[in-house]
Design a protein around this motif. Structure first.
Motif, short mmCIF file in Angstrom:
data_model
loop_
_atom_site.label_atom_id
_atom_site.label_comp_id
_atom_site.label_asym_id
_atom_site.label_seq_id
_atom_site.Cartn_x
_atom_site.Cartn_y
_atom_site.Cartn_z
N VAL A 84 0.84 -1.21 0.00
CA VAL A 84 0.00 0.00 0.00
C VAL A 84 0.87 1.25 0.00
CG1 VAL A 84 -1.66 1.34 1.34
CG2 VAL A 84 -1.97 -1.12 1.09
N LEU A 85 1.94 1.23 0.78
CA LEU A 85 2.87 2.36 0.80
C LEU A 85 3.46 2.60 -0.59
CD1 LEU A 85 4.79 1.85 4.16
CD2 LEU A 85 3.51 3.88 3.48
N ASP A 86 3.81 1.54 -1.28
CA ASP A 86 4.35 1.68 -2.63
C ASP A 86 3.34 2.35 -3.55
OD1 ASP A 86 6.70 0.48 -1.88
OD2 ASP A 86 6.17 -1.51 -2.64
N ARG A 87 2.06 2.01 -3.38
CA ARG A 87 1.03 2.58 -4.24
C ARG A 87 0.77 4.06 -3.92
NH1 ARG A 87 -2.01 -0.14 -7.60
NH2 ARG A 87 -1.70 -2.41 -7.78
N LEU A 88 0.80 4.40 -2.65
CA LEU A 88 0.53 5.78 -2.25
C LEU A 88 1.72 6.71 -2.52
CD1 LEU A 88 -1.34 5.14 1.12
CD2 LEU A 88 -2.33 5.99 -1.01
N GLY A 89 2.93 6.15 -2.51
CA GLY A 89 4.12 6.91 -2.87
C GLY A 89 4.34 8.14 -2.00
N THR A 90 4.60 9.27 -2.65
CA THR A 90 4.94 10.50 -1.91
C THR A 90 3.77 11.00 -1.07
OG1 THR A 90 4.32 11.82 -3.86
CG2 THR A 90 6.64 11.21 -3.64
N ASP A 91 2.55 10.68 -1.44
CA ASP A 91 1.40 11.09 -0.63
C ASP A 91 1.47 10.47 0.76
OD1 ASP A 91 0.39 12.62 -2.66
OD2 ASP A 91 -1.02 11.09 -3.38
N ALA A 92 1.89 9.21 0.82
CA ALA A 92 2.01 8.54 2.11
C ALA A 92 3.11 9.19 2.95
CB ALA A 92 2.32 7.06 1.91
N HIS A 93 4.22 9.50 2.31
CA HIS A 93 5.34 10.15 3.02
C HIS A 93 4.91 11.50 3.58
CE1 HIS A 93 9.45 12.24 2.99
NE2 HIS A 93 9.42 11.44 4.03
N ARG A 94 4.18 12.26 2.78
CA ARG A 94 3.71 13.58 3.21
C ARG A 94 2.73 13.44 4.39
NH1 ARG A 94 1.30 14.78 -1.11
NH2 ARG A 94 3.21 15.37 -2.22
N ARG A 95 1.85 12.46 4.29
CA ARG A 95 0.87 12.25 5.36
C ARG A 95 1.58 11.86 6.66
NH1 ARG A 95 -4.60 10.99 6.66
NH2 ARG A 95 -4.49 10.55 8.88
N MET A 96 2.59 11.02 6.58
CA MET A 96 3.34 10.61 7.76
C MET A 96 4.05 11.81 8.41
SD MET A 96 4.88 6.95 6.42
CE MET A 96 5.71 6.54 7.96
N LYS A 97 4.63 12.68 7.59
CA LYS A 97 5.31 13.86 8.11
C LYS A 97 4.33 14.81 8.79
CE LYS A 97 8.63 15.96 6.15
NZ LYS A 97 9.44 16.76 5.21
N ASP A 98 3.19 15.02 8.15
CA ASP A 98 2.16 15.89 8.73
C ASP A 98 1.69 15.33 10.07
OD1 ASP A 98 2.35 17.56 6.58
OD2 ASP A 98 0.54 16.82 5.57
N GLY A 99 1.49 14.02 10.10
CA GLY A 99 1.04 13.38 11.33
C GLY A 99 2.04 13.54 12.47
N GLU A 100 3.32 13.38 12.14
CA GLU A 100 4.36 13.54 13.16
C GLU A 100 4.40 14.98 13.68
OE1 GLU A 100 7.82 11.90 13.72
OE2 GLU A 100 7.13 9.86 13.26
N ASP A 101 4.27 15.93 12.77
CA ASP A 101 4.30 17.36 13.18
C ASP A 101 3.15 17.66 14.13
OD1 ASP A 101 6.55 17.74 11.66
OD2 ASP A 101 5.48 18.61 9.94
N ILE A 102 1.96 17.21 13.76
CA ILE A 102 0.78 17.49 14.59
C ILE A 102 0.90 16.78 15.93
CG2 ILE A 102 -1.69 17.03 14.78
CD1 ILE A 102 -1.86 17.56 11.74
N ALA A 103 1.40 15.53 15.93
CA ALA A 103 1.54 14.78 17.18
C ALA A 103 2.52 15.48 18.12
CB ALA A 103 2.00 13.35 16.88
N ARG A 104 3.58 16.03 17.58
CA ARG A 104 4.56 16.74 18.42
C ARG A 104 3.95 18.03 19.00
NH1 ARG A 104 9.46 14.47 18.11
NH2 ARG A 104 9.93 13.16 16.29
N ARG A 105 3.21 18.77 18.16
CA ARG A 105 2.59 20.02 18.64
C ARG A 105 1.55 19.73 19.72
NH1 ARG A 105 0.40 23.66 13.86
NH2 ARG A 105 -0.21 24.87 15.73
N ALA A 106 0.89 18.59 19.59
CA ALA A 106 -0.16 18.23 20.55
C ALA A 106 0.41 17.50 21.77
CB ALA A 106 -1.21 17.35 19.87
N GLY A 107 1.74 17.31 21.80
CA GLY A 107 2.36 16.64 22.93
C GLY A 107 2.11 15.15 22.95
N LEU A 108 1.84 14.56 21.81
CA LEU A 108 1.56 13.14 21.74
C LEU A 108 2.81 12.32 21.42
CD1 LEU A 108 -1.79 13.34 19.74
CD2 LEU A 108 -1.48 13.09 22.21
N LEU A 109 3.90 12.99 21.10
CA LEU A 109 5.17 12.30 20.85
C LEU A 109 6.24 12.87 21.77
CD1 LEU A 109 5.43 11.97 16.95
CD2 LEU A 109 5.12 10.14 18.63
#
Length: 291
Positions: free
Chosen positions: A266-291
């Motif tokens: 699935v990651l192979d199919r989503l390509g850069t969209d998956a990478h972007r989504r993962m980065k956005d998720g990490e940023d939001i999790a850090r801002r929210a104190g979840l990481l």
């Protein structure tokens, strides 16, 4: 037998004579109940002679029709097996009765070999077409993905779903509470993908969910064992895993490995969209104190 008797019959259709194929189709059309009909009844339904029914059983590799019926009984017993029945039929009981003890170290090798065999067989036998179709459906960002599992397999549904949530939108789990579940099921739609995990002893609600999803025009992916969950009858994709283990409990290790391989696809199919989504998720999790 790694598949069902029905699978075996289908695989041997090309070896049968035209008259014997009529018998085979009668057996498949009413499977499994048709196999327990009398030879005369099956012959009448297939419009052939009784010797043709007996020859069909022989051509399928059985000594006679009772032998074929016995094979189906064994399949149905295995399909409905529970941990307690597996335990009572295992060597563990006889070992305890005889007072035998085996060092823990000595038990590891055969258990490992059993798991390795189940894992290898799963990956060898899984349909490449079914696997690719599953990856395509789960990797389509236009589709909503819903996941559901049973007593133990809900953990596998969560494992797959939590990974998908990190790389794509519109992923959800079947709610536990009745009102929420009812609302959830009424909202199933044509562009939805419903992923179901159902292993012996099969759970009736999983079959109902698959049926509802299919009725509403959605796609259904079923993870199951070699005896096939009844939900498979409503599935667009069926992914089968071996479950042999060294205990009374079916092993879900091969299924977990299959899930992780599917996530990679699935990651192979989503390509850069998956990478972007993962980065956005990490940023939001850090801002929210979840990481």
């Amino acid at each position: 037998m790694t598949g069902t008797l029905a699978d075996e019959i289908r695989s041997r259709l090309g070896d049968l004579s035209p008259a014997e194929r009529k018998v085979a189709r009668v057996l498949l059309a009413g499977y499994p109940a048709a196999v327990f009909e009398t030879v005369a009844t099956i012959a009448e339904r297939a419009a052939v002679s009784t010797p043709t029914v007996l020859r069909c059983a022989s051509r399928l590799g059985y000594r006679g029709f009772p032998d074929l019926q016995a094979a189906l009984r064994a399949e149905l017993d295995a399909r409905n097996a529970s941990p307690i029945t597996l335990y009572e039929s295992s060597d563990a009981v006889s070992d305890e009765e005889e007072g035998e003890t085996v060092a823990g170290e000595a038990r590891l090798e055969p258990r490992l070999a059993l798991l390795q065999q189940a894992l290898s067989q799963t990956f060898h036998e899984v349909s490449a077409h079914e696997f690719d179709t599953a990856a395509q459906l789960l990797g389509d960002p236009r589709r909503r993905v819903h996941l559901a599992g049973g007593r133990f397999t809900h953990l596998l549904a969560q494992y797959l779903g939590l990974h998908l949530m990190q790389v794509r939108d519109q992923v959800s789990f079947l709610p536990d509470r009745d009102v929420e579940r009812t609302s959830f099921l009424t909202q199933l739609a044509r562009r939805d993908v419903t992923v179901i995990f159902d292993y012996r002893r099969y759970e009736e609600d999983m079959t109902v969910i698959a049926e509802l999803a299919r009725e509403r025009g959605g796609k259904v992916v079923v993870f199951t064992d070699p005896w096939l969950s009844p939900a498979s009858a409503h599935a667009d994709v069926v992914l089968i895993s071996q479950v042999a283990s060294g205990s009374p409990y079916d092993s879900l290790t091969p299924t977990l490995a299959l899930i992780e391989t599917l996530i990679s696809a699935v990651l192979d199919r989503l390509g850069t969209d998956a990478h972007r989504r993962m980065k956005d998720g990490e940023d939001i999790a850090r801002r929210a104190g979840l990481l």
